[in-house]
Design a protein around this motif. Structure first.
Motif, PDB file in Angstrom:
ATOM      1  N   ASN A  25       0.775  -1.564  -0.115  1.00 33.83           N
ATOM      2  CA  ASN A  25      -0.032   0.157  -0.583  1.00 33.83           C
ATOM      3  C   ASN A  25       1.035   1.231  -0.094  1.00 33.83           C
ATOM      4  O   ASN A  25       0.541   1.974   0.583  1.00 33.83           O
ATOM      5  CB  ASN A  25      -0.975   0.071   1.171  1.00 33.83           C
ATOM      6  CG  ASN A  25      -0.055  -0.303   2.823  1.00 33.83           C
ATOM      7  OD1 ASN A  25       0.840  -0.550   2.359  1.00 33.83           O
ATOM      8  ND2 ASN A  25      -0.972   0.256   3.546  1.00 33.83           N
ATOM      9  N   ALA A  26       2.187   1.508  -0.852  1.00 27.05           N
ATOM     10  CA  ALA A  26       2.998   2.871  -0.929  1.00 27.05           C
ATOM     11  C   ALA A  26       2.225   3.600  -1.634  1.00 27.05           C
ATOM     12  O   ALA A  26       2.485   4.768  -1.367  1.00 27.05           O
ATOM     13  CB  ALA A  26       4.535   2.010  -2.034  1.00 27.05           C
ATOM     14  N   GLY A  27       1.057   3.872  -1.813  1.00 28.27           N
ATOM     15  CA  GLY A  27       0.294   4.528  -2.079  1.00 28.27           C
ATOM     16  C   GLY A  27       1.481   5.566  -3.759  1.00 28.27           C
ATOM     17  O   GLY A  27       1.894   4.645  -4.424  1.00 28.27           O
ATOM     18  N   LYS A  28       1.519   7.079  -3.912  1.00 30.31           N
ATOM     19  CA  LYS A  28       1.713   7.320  -5.457  1.00 30.31           C
ATOM     20  C   LYS A  28       3.374   6.919  -4.607  1.00 30.31           C
ATOM     21  O   LYS A  28       4.169   6.975  -4.442  1.00 30.31           O
ATOM     22  CB  LYS A  28       1.177   8.643  -5.345  1.00 30.31           C
ATOM     23  CG  LYS A  28       0.085   8.672  -6.138  1.00 30.31           C
ATOM     24  CD  LYS A  28      -0.594  10.083  -5.745  1.00 30.31           C
ATOM     25  CE  LYS A  28      -1.910  10.162  -6.589  1.00 30.31           C
ATOM     26  NZ  LYS A  28      -2.289  11.375  -6.663  1.00 30.31           N
ATOM     27  N   VAL A  29       4.020   6.843  -6.232  1.00 31.83           N
ATOM     28  CA  VAL A  29       5.585   6.191  -6.345  1.00 31.83           C
ATOM     29  C   VAL A  29       5.719   7.593  -7.395  1.00 31.83           C
ATOM     30  O   VAL A  29       6.005   7.382  -8.790  1.00 31.83           O
ATOM     31  CB  VAL A  29       5.547   4.312  -6.692  1.00 31.83           C
ATOM     32  CG1 VAL A  29       7.512   4.779  -6.505  1.00 31.83           C
ATOM     33  CG2 VAL A  29       5.257   3.937  -5.465  1.00 31.83           C
TER      34      VAL A  29
ATOM     35  N   GLU B  76       2.505  15.731  -4.114  1.00 31.87           N
ATOM     36  CA  GLU B  76       1.408  14.160  -3.861  1.00 31.87           C
ATOM     37  C   GLU B  76       2.171  12.973  -4.062  1.00 31.87           C
ATOM     38  O   GLU B  76       0.954  12.393  -3.642  1.00 31.87           O
ATOM     39  CB  GLU B  76       0.808  14.678  -4.723  1.00 31.87           C
ATOM     40  CG  GLU B  76      -0.076  15.477  -5.231  1.00 31.87           C
ATOM     41  CD  GLU B  76      -0.130  15.872  -6.589  1.00 31.87           C
ATOM     42  OE1 GLU B  76      -0.260  14.781  -7.707  1.00 31.87           O
ATOM     43  OE2 GLU B  76      -0.918  16.898  -7.911  1.00 31.87           O
ATOM     44  N   MET B  77       3.177  12.963  -4.010  1.00 29.71           N
ATOM     45  CA  MET B  77       4.249  11.758  -3.583  1.00 29.71           C
ATOM     46  C   MET B  77       4.157  10.627  -2.322  1.00 29.71           C
ATOM     47  O   MET B  77       4.826  11.521  -1.378  1.00 29.71           O
ATOM     48  CB  MET B  77       5.083  11.603  -4.778  1.00 29.71           C
ATOM     49  CG  MET B  77       5.123  11.841  -6.173  1.00 29.71           C
ATOM     50  SD  MET B  77       4.307  10.852  -6.903  1.00 29.71           S
ATOM     51  CE  MET B  77       3.266  12.097  -7.705  1.00 29.71           C
ATOM     52  N   ASP B  78       4.030   9.382  -1.799  1.00 32.11           N
ATOM     53  CA  ASP B  78       4.170   9.004  -0.676  1.00 32.11           C
ATOM     54  C   ASP B  78       5.500   8.154  -1.015  1.00 32.11           C
ATOM     55  O   ASP B  78       6.719   8.039   0.273  1.00 32.11           O
ATOM     56  CB  ASP B  78       3.316   7.240  -0.699  1.00 32.11           C
ATOM     57  CG  ASP B  78       2.192   8.409  -0.804  1.00 32.11           C
ATOM     58  OD1 ASP B  78       0.561   9.378   0.114  1.00 32.11           O
ATOM     59  OD2 ASP B  78       0.986   8.140  -1.412  1.00 32.11           O
ATOM     60  N   VAL B  79       5.922   8.248  -2.101  1.00 34.62           N
ATOM     61  CA  VAL B  79       7.449   7.373  -2.275  1.00 34.62           C
ATOM     62  C   VAL B  79       8.256   7.626  -3.267  1.00 34.62           C
ATOM     63  O   VAL B  79       7.930   8.089  -4.630  1.00 34.62           O
ATOM     64  CB  VAL B  79       6.769   5.837  -2.149  1.00 34.62           C
ATOM     65  CG1 VAL B  79       8.313   4.603  -2.762  1.00 34.62           C
ATOM     66  CG2 VAL B  79       6.419   5.182  -1.101  1.00 34.62           C
TER      67      VAL B  79
END
Length: 246
Positions: A110-114, A160-163
């Motif tokens: 569930n890393a999100g946006k990469v 906006e990025m999670d990773v």
């Protein structure tokens, strides 16, 4: 500037080390040094698209002379400086807590946006194959494809990025400070590739969480690959590792 802080730390660790050989070359610029205990090899990605008119200000090459130029506005001096810093780092690095794996293994389901900073097609394909929402940014138009964003959009989209998985060539092209500033939401920020051979402690206090790079284990094979301009030849003399920045 991050490289200014890093070079000051590297200079303190370079006192007993001696420059053996170096080359500004493709695909990697490289610096070989030796110390009381062993040799070490550091590299930095050469970015020919960044090179313009050049006048060499280094009249007497030395390890410290290269490191001093690591934050130069001249990309050739900066590349040699970073390769020298990486050589110093590889001499001192302790990989006892490192994982000898790939950067892909750092991501949870569930890393999100990469965000990939630098078009790395095999990694992008692997991430998409595992269902991640991937945004690929690239500065060099020659490396764009239909799924690539211009790096001009990094400023707007990175918050906006999670990773963030960034090619460590961002240290060479001078964008690393902007990336770190804009990656406000990212819980994981990895610098990846041979250019990311830095000592983890050099990056304490930044948003960088991991370094995913390569340790030279066969100097002869790695050096021959570098002198022949071979990605594969150089990388066959290395072992991949991932280390956390505490």
């Amino acid at each position: 500037m991050l490289l200014t802080r890093v070079k000051k730390k590297a200079l303190k660790l370079a006192n007993d080390l001696e420059l053996v050989d170096f080359g500004f070359a493709l695909p990697y610029t490289w610096v070989l040094l030796k110390g009381p205990e062993r040799k070490a090899l550091g590299v930095a990605m050469t970015l020919p698209e960044e090179v313009q008119r050049y006048r060499n200000s280094i009249s007497e090459p030395s390890l410290k002379a290269f490191i001093e130029r690591a934050d130069s506005l001249n990309v050739i001096e900066r590349t040699l400086g970073l390769a020298a810093i990486n050589a110093v780092s590889q001499y001192h690095i302790d990989l006892s807590d490192a994982e000898f794996t790939d950067v892909l293994e750092l991501l949870s389901e569930n890393a999100g946006k990469v965000a990939l900073i630098g078009n790395m097609p095999p990694l992008a394909k692997a991430l998409r194959g595992r269902g991640f929402e991937v945004f690929v940014f690239e500065r060099n138009p020659k490396l764009w494809d239909k799924d690539t964003y211009s790096d001009a959009l990094e400023y707007h989209l990175l918050p906006e990025m999670d990773v963030i998985i960034a090619s460590a060539s961002c240290l060479v092209n001078g964008t690393v400070d902007m990336l770190l500033d804009r990656a406000r939401k990212a819980k994981l920020f990895a610098l990846t590739g041979p250019t990311g051979q830095l000592l983890p402690e050099f990056l304490k206090g930044t948003r960088v969480t991991h370094l995913a790079s390569m340790k030279v284990i066969d100097f002869e094979k790695a050096l021959l690959g570098l002198k022949l301009g071979s990605f594969r030849g150089f990388e066959e003399g290395n072992k991949k590792y991932v280390v956390r920045v505490e």
